[in-house]
Design an enzyme around this catalytic site. Sequence first.
Site, mmCIF file in Angstrom:
data_model
loop_
_atom_site.group_PDB
_atom_site.id
_atom_site.type_symbol
_atom_site.label_atom_id
_atom_site.label_comp_id
_atom_site.label_asym_id
_atom_site.label_seq_id
_atom_site.Cartn_x
_atom_site.Cartn_y
_atom_site.Cartn_z
ATOM 1 N N CYS A 107 6.109 -5.497 -11.141
ATOM 2 C CA CYS A 107 5.009 -4.937 -11.910
ATOM 3 C C CYS A 107 4.380 -6.020 -12.782
ATOM 4 C CB CYS A 107 5.591 -3.827 -12.789
ATOM 5 S SG CYS A 107 4.351 -2.921 -13.627
ATOM 6 N N HIS A 178 6.967 -5.504 -1.999
ATOM 7 C CA HIS A 178 5.514 -5.325 -1.997
ATOM 8 C C HIS A 178 4.959 -6.626 -1.425
ATOM 9 C CE1 HIS A 178 1.674 -4.207 -4.510
ATOM 10 N NE2 HIS A 178 1.422 -4.425 -3.236
#
Length: 344
Positions: A107, A178
């Site tokens: 993040c 990701h």
Amino acid sequence: MQETNANMDRKSLIEKASRLSVAPMMDWTDRHCRYLHRLMSRDALLYTEMVTAPALVRGGALHLLEHDPAEHPVALQLGGSDPAELARAARLGAGAGYDEINLNCGCPSDRVQSGTFGAVLMMSPDLVAECCAAMIAAVDVEVTVKCRIGVDAQEPREVLPAFLETVAAAGVRRVAIHARKAWLQGLSPKENRDIPPLDYPLVQEMKRAFPALHVSINGGIGSLDEAEAHLAQGLDGVMVGRAAYHDPAALLLQADRRIFGRTAAPRSAEAVVHDMLPYIERHLAAGGKLGQVTRHMLGLFTGRPGARAWRRQLSEGAHRPGAGPELVEAALAHVADMGRAAAE
Ligand SMILES: Cc1cc2nc3c(=O)[nH]c(=O)nc-3n(C[C@H](O)[C@H](O)[C@H](O)COP(=O)(O)O)c2cc1C
């Protein structure tokens, strides 16, 4: 922690569930959203929003761990970078009943960077390994990592294998990657989910390079067809974020049959709405607000006649004083009318 048979069973169940997971999303995958998603797929693994270890351990914000027993299998995502604090937070999470503890190394938001957690941890694999080892020693549920392929000027083909090797050596057996870098300077968190290019081949290479590691791919996956294609290429799991949130019917209603091999006929979005009504009633009776639940239901009829009216009725009506389940029923009746009209 000593492995018991029950733990082994739980780990293999959750590993199976991670063939398809709904990504952790702040402000989106709260408990109401997860309850809705669970009604749509029995099998998919659900993730919480990120909860920071300091909030749990120093702030005592244990309400952040509340969830419904129906949500299982459900993983708690933690943010943090202090091994001892993460171990304590993981213990709180496992004690609250979560099936997995996941460490956020992906993040990029400012708030998160300032506390040294999230994607910036891609630059400190040894610290991540220490954090994971501390959590693994503290809990008997599985500890996993969600990461990017690199950050800023890092060369993903060099840093990602080194990162995975280091966390695997600490005992991590499952990761979600990701498939894009995070650019910590100059991009907003939202831009960081779209602008850095996706590199799916690199994630596939990582699966080949670390065959014992369970690898889920994440980023830009928009349909079950795409999810199946990734699985067919040898990846162990697919993690879907925005598409599952915005169009849960397309991603989740068929998931048990297509991804998990169940034979039962998929449920309809209408049936799911009906099953949400008692949940909504319970939530209101406990002092909650209708909009806290219905905001996650806005995408249920995406692509179908009446979708726009459904969205509008719920988003405008849910905040009126006294709004309750009858608003949802009325909006559903409207969708049914529009569906009939479109079929004629
Ligand atoms: C609103 C929103 C909030 C997010 N919050 C988190 C988070 O708390 N933790 C995390 O690891 N990733 C978070 N993400 C990133 C997603 O988990 C996922 O990695 C990203 O959206 C890419 O997957 P997608 O293209 O399938 O959406 C968030 C994404 C969105 C859209």
